[in-house]
Enzyme design. Structure first.
Site, PDB file in Angstrom:
ATOM      1  N   LYS A 131      39.345  48.091  -7.141  1.00 25.57           N
ATOM      2  CA  LYS A 131      38.096  48.702  -7.606  1.00 25.57           C
ATOM      3  C   LYS A 131      37.925  50.144  -7.142  1.00 25.57           C
ATOM      4  CE  LYS A 131      36.085  45.200  -9.699  1.00 25.57           C
ATOM      5  NZ  LYS A 131      35.309  45.238 -10.935  1.00 25.57           N
ATOM      6  N   SER A 134      28.912  42.034  -6.971  1.00 24.39           N
ATOM      7  CA  SER A 134      28.939  40.974  -5.961  1.00 24.39           C
ATOM      8  C   SER A 134      29.773  41.395  -4.754  1.00 24.39           C
ATOM      9  CB  SER A 134      29.492  39.689  -6.563  1.00 24.39           C
ATOM     10  OG  SER A 134      30.768  39.927  -7.091  1.00 24.39           O
TER      11      SER A 134
END
Ligand SMILES: Cc1ncc(COP(=O)(O)O)c(C=O)c1O
Length: 248
Positions: free
Chosen positions: A55, A81
């Site tokens: 990410k 999350s």
């Protein structure tokens, strides 16, 4: 959506932009697994990436572009999350931008601590896709911060696609790449980069049980629960039932 689309050119530009801020992760092989599967397998160890997940690639690309576009930007906000939240917090720190991250209650403490340690503001919301989207939008509205969506953002996709640039440079004649899918940002980026570099290489999205893709393909229309729910899976980073946004 952020720009007008994403292709190999955007993925290459993303790589130039983020290269100094991410790791080139190693590619591992394993004889035992090759024997078990009857295939030659290669594992791109993105768990060794900055912030612990791929990410960081998409977040850096999107946040650095926000800073380029608007040097006086009030900052960035996202909902995640965990892994994307940590990555945006890291990218914002690198870019010198304020950052808020909305996470569902119950997010593992280690991920929350990492977000805070990167200097971002942590905001808890109810554990539903609708709640986190709503809280994120409220913060953006109140502060002017730019929303860096975890996957529904071309700049994020382009950043994730840099995984394929590195992988295909190291192993150019791959037959297929298997990508764990949640919202689909990583799969999209890898798919466009792979298509541009080696059109013979197939890209498979690997989804947890209960996700919409298999059902949608079987029924020839998008199948999701309304309201959308999180999937029950030990793969806690890929609990989103839909690819892209439900109801959009
Ligand atoms: C570790 C990990 N793998 C896979 C994914 C799926 O990525 P995407 O949402 O881009 O499909 C995520 C997303 O959060 C993740 O954190």
């Amino acid at each position: 959506m952020s720009t007008t689309g994403v292709g190999l050119q955007e993925v290459r530009a993303a790589y130039q932009r983020i290269q100094g801020w991410i790791h080139r992760t190693p590619v591992f092989t394993n004889e035992g697994l090759n024997n078990l599967s009857g295939r030659k397998l290669f594992f791109k160890a993105e768990n060794l990436q900055k912030t612990g997940a791929f990410k960081a690639r998409g977040a850096c690309n999107a946040v650095f572009l926000e800073k380029e576009k608007n040097p006086k930007s009030p900052g960035v906000v996202t909902h995640s999350s965990g892994n994307h939240g940590q990555a945006v917090a890291y990218a914002a720190k690198c870019a010198g931008l304020p950052c808020s991250v909305v996470v569902p209650k119950g997010t593992p403490k280690v991920k929350c601590d990492a977000i805070v340690n990167y200097g971002a503001e942590l905001v808890f919301c109810e554990p539903s896709p609708a709640a986190r989207k709503e809280v994120c939008a409220q913060i953006a509205e109140a502060t002017g911060k730019a929303i860096i969506h975890p996957f529904d953002n071309y700049n994020v996709m382009a950043g994730q696609g840099t995984i394929a640039l590195e992988l295909l440079e190291e192993v150019p004649d791959l037959d297929a790449i298997l990508v764990p899918i949640s919202g689909g940002g990583m799969t999209s980026g890898i798919a466009v980069a792979t298509h541009g570099l080696n059109p013979d290489c197939r890209v498979y999205a690997v989804e947890p049980f209960g996700k919409e893709l298999q059902r949608s393909l079987e029924n020839k229309k998008r199948m999701w629960d309304n309201p959308p729910r999180f999937l029950e899976t030990i793969a806690d980073a890929i609990r989103t039932q839909q690819v892209r946004e439900a109801g959009n």
